[in-house]
Design a protein around this motif. Structure first.
Motif, PDB file in Angstrom:
ATOM      1  N   PHE A 171       0.840  -1.190   0.000  1.00 62.21           N
ATOM      2  CA  PHE A 171       0.000   0.000   0.000  1.00 62.21           C
ATOM      3  C   PHE A 171       0.884   1.252   0.000  1.00 62.21           C
ATOM      4  O   PHE A 171       1.766   1.386   0.861  1.00 62.21           O
ATOM      5  N   ALA A 172       0.640   2.150  -0.936  1.00 63.21           N
ATOM      6  CA  ALA A 172       1.460   3.367  -1.003  1.00 63.21           C
ATOM      7  C   ALA A 172       0.800   4.377  -1.909  1.00 63.21           C
ATOM      8  O   ALA A 172      -0.029   4.042  -2.772  1.00 63.21           O
ATOM      9  N   GLY A 173       1.169   5.641  -1.720  1.00 61.80           N
ATOM     10  CA  GLY A 173       0.774   6.689  -2.638  1.00 61.80           C
ATOM     11  C   GLY A 173       1.667   6.656  -3.867  1.00 61.80           C
ATOM     12  O   GLY A 173       2.538   5.801  -4.021  1.00 61.80           O
ATOM     13  N   SER A 174       1.462   7.612  -4.754  1.00 61.07           N
ATOM     14  CA  SER A 174       2.254   7.648  -5.983  1.00 61.07           C
ATOM     15  C   SER A 174       3.666   8.138  -5.694  1.00 61.07           C
ATOM     16  O   SER A 174       3.883   8.996  -4.831  1.00 61.07           O
ATOM     17  N   GLY A 175       4.644   7.572  -6.402  1.00 64.67           N
ATOM     18  CA  GLY A 175       6.021   8.020  -6.312  1.00 64.67           C
ATOM     19  C   GLY A 175       6.735   7.689  -5.023  1.00 64.67           C
ATOM     20  O   GLY A 175       7.664   8.391  -4.625  1.00 64.67           O
ATOM     21  N   VAL A 176       6.337   6.604  -4.340  1.00 67.58           N
ATOM     22  CA  VAL A 176       6.955   6.250  -3.063  1.00 67.58           C
ATOM     23  C   VAL A 176       7.877   5.034  -3.198  1.00 67.58           C
ATOM     24  O   VAL A 176       8.537   4.661  -2.239  1.00 67.58           O
ATOM     25  N   GLY A 177       7.933   4.424  -4.383  1.00 65.45           N
ATOM     26  CA  GLY A 177       8.873   3.331  -4.597  1.00 65.45           C
ATOM     27  C   GLY A 177       8.270   1.954  -4.739  1.00 65.45           C
ATOM     28  O   GLY A 177       8.956   0.957  -4.527  1.00 65.45           O
ATOM     29  N   LYS A 178       6.990   1.868  -5.138  1.00 68.56           N
ATOM     30  CA  LYS A 178       6.358   0.553  -5.290  1.00 68.56           C
ATOM     31  C   LYS A 178       7.029  -0.264  -6.393  1.00 68.56           C
ATOM     32  O   LYS A 178       7.355  -1.437  -6.213  1.00 68.56           O
ATOM     33  N   SER A 179       7.232   0.364  -7.562  1.00 69.79           N
ATOM     34  CA  SER A 179       7.798  -0.367  -8.695  1.00 69.79           C
ATOM     35  C   SER A 179       9.222  -0.814  -8.409  1.00 69.79           C
ATOM     36  O   SER A 179       9.628  -1.925  -8.780  1.00 69.79           O
ATOM     37  N   ALA A 180      10.002   0.044  -7.752  1.00 71.46           N
ATOM     38  CA  ALA A 180      11.373  -0.332  -7.418  1.00 71.46           C
ATOM     39  C   ALA A 180      11.390  -1.522  -6.457  1.00 71.46           C
ATOM     40  O   ALA A 180      12.212  -2.441  -6.593  1.00 71.46           O
ATOM     41  N   VAL A 206       6.968   1.112 -18.662  1.00 74.68           N
ATOM     42  CA  VAL A 206       7.102  -0.317 -18.930  1.00 74.68           C
ATOM     43  C   VAL A 206       8.551  -0.663 -19.249  1.00 74.68           C
ATOM     44  O   VAL A 206       9.153  -1.558 -18.652  1.00 74.68           O
ATOM     45  N   ARG A 207       9.139   0.058 -20.209  1.00 75.07           N
ATOM     46  CA  ARG A 207      10.531  -0.233 -20.572  1.00 75.07           C
ATOM     47  C   ARG A 207      11.474   0.080 -19.413  1.00 75.07           C
ATOM     48  O   ARG A 207      12.438  -0.654 -19.179  1.00 75.07           O
ATOM     49  N   GLU A 208      11.197   1.167 -18.696  1.00 73.23           N
ATOM     50  CA  GLU A 208      12.040   1.503 -17.546  1.00 73.23           C
ATOM     51  C   GLU A 208      12.000   0.393 -16.504  1.00 73.23           C
ATOM     52  O   GLU A 208      13.037   0.020 -15.938  1.00 73.23           O
ATOM     53  N   PHE A 209      10.819  -0.136 -16.243  1.00 68.55           N
ATOM     54  CA  PHE A 209      10.701  -1.211 -15.258  1.00 68.55           C
ATOM     55  C   PHE A 209      11.456  -2.449 -15.718  1.00 68.55           C
ATOM     56  O   PHE A 209      12.195  -3.076 -14.941  1.00 68.55           O
ATOM     57  N   VAL A 210      11.299  -2.828 -16.997  1.00 65.86           N
ATOM     58  CA  VAL A 210      11.937  -4.042 -17.506  1.00 65.86           C
ATOM     59  C   VAL A 210      13.454  -3.911 -17.486  1.00 65.86           C
ATOM     60  O   VAL A 210      14.172  -4.827 -17.060  1.00 65.86           O
ATOM     61  N   GLU A 211      13.975  -2.769 -17.931  1.00 64.54           N
ATOM     62  CA  GLU A 211      15.424  -2.627 -18.060  1.00 64.54           C
ATOM     63  C   GLU A 211      16.097  -2.223 -16.754  1.00 64.54           C
ATOM     64  O   GLU A 211      17.190  -2.708 -16.443  1.00 64.54           O
TER      65      GLU A 211
END
Length: 442
Positions: A171-180, A206-211
């Motif tokens: 659970f998090a707001g936007s830009g807090v590091g979920k994807s990382a 998408v590409r940023e997450f994959v690479e």
């Protein structure tokens, strides 16, 4: 005998022609209205969830799914662009049961919400088809959760251990590091296969997450990307496709880590579908079908007779409100939750996991009593420091007034160092437990 047809032959021929005409009427119809994202058509005689094809002027046609009925007409939502659809366009029933292709060849590939390759590496060989919306599992066929799953994150491994087959919310707001955080877990986990659903995300991410975030973890992962510019039904299909792929790998006896970013975007897509077909809005505009969809999606993860699906679902809390409708509904359905703090992120503390509101409901079943006691001691120390934080910050607390507060002040730098973890550093389950024991002085 004469070669001339008899009256009986003519009757049978006429009957066969009538049956063919009747079958054509049952499986085809004509577009009568297009309002927003909804196509209204006469016929075909198709059940909910059926796949249909709408002819277009360029003869290419688009696919659409039956989402409802109104006064004898069929309501369809497109799986593509509606450009070219005209009044009277033919609607053909393609398949009554929504199926998706599955197979080992999906590992290492990136596909869209309909299972089509996005990585330019050609078609994907399939091993079979699975139902898009799945089959309900007998709850007695689920094995109990008794083993921890190493996610490679020290704070999670040690303080709120994830069990193999558990469903955990982030659970998090936007830009807090979920994807990382998802990328770290995908790279460092001990699961056999990762299935990652990026639902409603910005296309550039998408590409940023994959690479950047996933990196070498792509080799044992499937990435399903249904970006925010796709129709809502395609975004929903992306979420269910990811679960179907996870079920395929689970049925092969593998331990699967299913990651979905984000569950909130799935709920928003279902809200768009519900409002388009006339559902009444309820809390914050979410329709009743949203809260019916969430358990159908989340219950498909878990332990199976052989393999397992461990589900990690990010929940984008609007305005950092952990009690907003989707977050509240998800928390009640999941087996635990990890809360990311904007305050910690702004201080450069990554991963920005807020220990006190985070919880794993299966930890008591997968770790020993020593680790539980050590984790409880860390929580108690953090809670004591947070209660006295205002007094400490303004200098109103005098050392020696409380042994518990003195201990919390002394421990805080050590706990903070324990919780921080660089993106390129893996912390195994064994290392995490040993570090926790060292922190607790045992």
């Amino acid at each position: 005998m004469s070669g001339r047809p008899t009256d009986t032959d003519l009757d049978f021929s006429r009957a066969r022609r009538r049956l063919r005409d009747l079958d054509s009427v049952l499986v085809s119809g004509r577009v009568t209205d297009v309002i927003g994202l909804v196509v209204e058509a006469t016929g075909p005689g198709a059940p909910l969830g059926s796949l249909c094809r709408i002819s277009t002027r360029d003869k290419g046609g688009i696919f659409a799914e039956v989402v409802g009925f109104r006064t004898g007409h069929v309501l369809l939502m497109p799986l593509g662009d509606l450009a070219g659809v005209a009044p009277g366009s033919q609607v053909l029933l393609v398949r009554e049961r929504p199926l998706v292709a599955v197979g080992d060849a999906f590992r290492g590939r990136i596909v869209d919400g309909l299972g089509q390759p996005l990585d330019g590496r050609g078609p994907i060989e399939r091993d079979g088809n699975y139902s898009l919306y799945g089959e309900r599992m007998n709850p007695l066929d689920r094995r109990p959760i008794r083993e921890p799953l190493d996610l490679g994150i020290r704070a999670i491994n040690a303080l709120f251990t994830c069990g193999r087959g558990q469903r955990l919310g982030i659970f998090a707001g936007s830009g807090v590091g979920k994807s990382a955080l998802l990328g770290m877990m995908a790279r460092y986990t001990r699961a056999d296969v990762n299935v990652i659903a990026l639902v409603g995300e910005r296309g550039r991410e998408v590409r940023e997450f994959v690479e950047r975030d996933l990196g070498a973890g792509l080799e044992r992962s499937v990435v399903v990307a249904a970006t925010s510019d796709q129709p809502p039904l395609v975004r929903l299909h992306g979420a269910f496709l990811a679960v179907a792929l996870a079920e395929y790998f689970r049925d092969q006896g593998r331990d699967v880590l299913l990651m979905m970013d984000s569950l909130t975007r799935v709920a928003m897509a279902q809200r768009e579908v519900g409002l388009s077909v006339g559902e009444p809005p309820s809390t914050r505009g979410y329709t009743p079908s949203v809260f019916a969809l969430l358990p159908r999606l989340l219950e498909r993860a878990g332990q199976g007779p052989d393999g397992s699906i461990t589900g990690l679902y990010t929940v984008l809390v609007e305005g950092d409100d952990l009690n907003e409708p989707v977050a509240d509904a998800a928390r009640s359905l999941l087996d635990g939750h990890v809360v990311l703090s904007r305050r910690l992120a702004s201080e450069g503390h990554y991963p920005a996991i807020d220990v006190l509101p985070s919880l794993s409901r299966t930890m008591i079943d997968v770790v020993g009593s020593d680790q539980q006691a050590q984790a409880a001691r860390v929580r108690a120390c953090l809670a004591t420091h947070r209660d006295a934080e205002d007094l400490i910050q303004i200098g109103a607390y005098a050392r020696g007034s409380s042994a518990a507060i003195d201990e919390a002040i002394a421990w805080l730098p050590l706990i903070t160092a324990f919780l921080r973890q660089p993106l390129d550093q893996r912390a195994s389950f064994e290392e995490s437990v040993a570090a926790l024991a060292g922190l607790a002085g045992e």
